[in-house]
Design a protein around this motif. Structure first.
Motif, PDB file in Angstrom:
ATOM      1  N   SER A 127       0.827  -1.211   0.000  1.00  0.00           N
ATOM      2  CA  SER A 127       0.000   0.000   0.000  1.00  0.00           C
ATOM      3  C   SER A 127       0.858   1.258   0.000  1.00  0.00           C
ATOM      4  N   ILE A 128       2.002   1.203   0.679  1.00  0.00           N
ATOM      5  CA  ILE A 128       2.910   2.355   0.658  1.00  0.00           C
ATOM      6  C   ILE A 128       3.458   2.572  -0.749  1.00  0.00           C
ATOM      7  N   ALA A 129       3.852   1.476  -1.409  1.00  0.00           N
ATOM      8  CA  ALA A 129       4.339   1.592  -2.786  1.00  0.00           C
ATOM      9  C   ALA A 129       3.241   2.149  -3.689  1.00  0.00           C
ATOM     10  N   TYR A 130       2.023   1.684  -3.509  1.00  0.00           N
ATOM     11  CA  TYR A 130       0.880   2.201  -4.274  1.00  0.00           C
ATOM     12  C   TYR A 130       0.713   3.704  -4.015  1.00  0.00           C
ATOM     13  N   GLY A 131       0.772   4.089  -2.737  1.00  0.00           N
ATOM     14  CA  GLY A 131       0.608   5.500  -2.406  1.00  0.00           C
ATOM     15  C   GLY A 131       1.713   6.372  -2.971  1.00  0.00           C
ATOM     16  N   LEU A 132       2.945   5.868  -2.945  1.00  0.00           N
ATOM     17  CA  LEU A 132       4.060   6.634  -3.520  1.00  0.00           C
ATOM     18  C   LEU A 132       3.871   6.821  -5.018  1.00  0.00           C
TER      19      LEU A 132
END
Length: 215
Positions: free
Chosen positions: A71-76
């Motif tokens: 999810s962090i990678a998606y958000g970035l």
């Protein structure tokens, strides 16, 4: 020093699930962090000590950390896109990003589920999903299924190693070795799959001598 006793004590520590969780979160957007080897080593040592509750907690921590990292990678990807930094604009990186972007809306399940097993591939897929504005309500369930399946694969490798070798030390070493080999194979397959084929070269025009054709 009895290494097996030491590993058994470490495996039973309440800090182990937290470490596994943090490593899996970091690996979601920073591939050099070795989440697979950390997870299988912890699981193998814990399975060998015969603590099913701790095994379950570690497996849940691994899956939860993987979802959070994805999810962090998606958000970035959604926030900064795929062209913010110079290395993102390199031709090879752009080709992979364009290839993934063209398919992430058409077949997100295939990309997200398969990309979870390729350390660099999963970051690229998840970041591209965010940059391509794939709805998070579609991304999150797929990421969760991929993370749970990945944690179960790690658990299976750890269980086989622990059953075969019996003690925490050799079980952990065997599980790490198997996961490393599996990672190399899957990484090679993933790189080939995620890399678009090079465009075919146009044939060179025939050589001419400059003479007019004979009547």
């Amino acid at each position: 020093m009895d290494l097996n006793a030491l590993l058994a004590d470490i495996a039973a520590s309440p800090w182990v699930p937290l470490v596994v969780l943090l490593v899996c979160v970091l690996d979601g957007f920073f591939p050099p962090v070795p989440s697979e080897t950390t997870v299988v080593a912890a699981l193998a040592a814990t399975v060998a000590t015969g603590d099913p509750l701790q095994v379950s907690v570690i497996a849940v921590a691994a899956a939860s950390g993987a979802v959070a990292g994805d999810s962090i990678a998606y958000g970035l990807g959604r926030r900064i896109g795929l062209e913010r930094f110079a290395w993102m604009r390199r031709p090879a990186v752009r080709r992979v990003a364009d290839w993934t972007r063209a398919r992430v809306h058409r077949s997100p399940a295939v990309l997200i589920l398969a990309g979870r097993y390729v350390p660099v591939g999963r970051v690229a897929v998840n970041a591209t999903a965010g940059a391509s504005r794939l709805a998070y309500r579609r991304f999150l369930p797929l990421s969760s299924v991929a993370a749970i399946a990945w944690a179960l694969v790690c658990l299976a490798v750890a269980t086989v190693s622990a059953t075969w070798f019996g003690d925490p030390l050799w079980a952990s070493l065997a599980a790490v070795a198997v996961m490393l080999v599996l990672g190399v194979v899957l990484d090679a397959i993933g790189r080939r799959r995620l890399s678009p084929a090079a465009p075919a070269r146009r044939p060179a025009p025939p050589l001419t001598t400059g003479r007019a054709p004979a009547p």
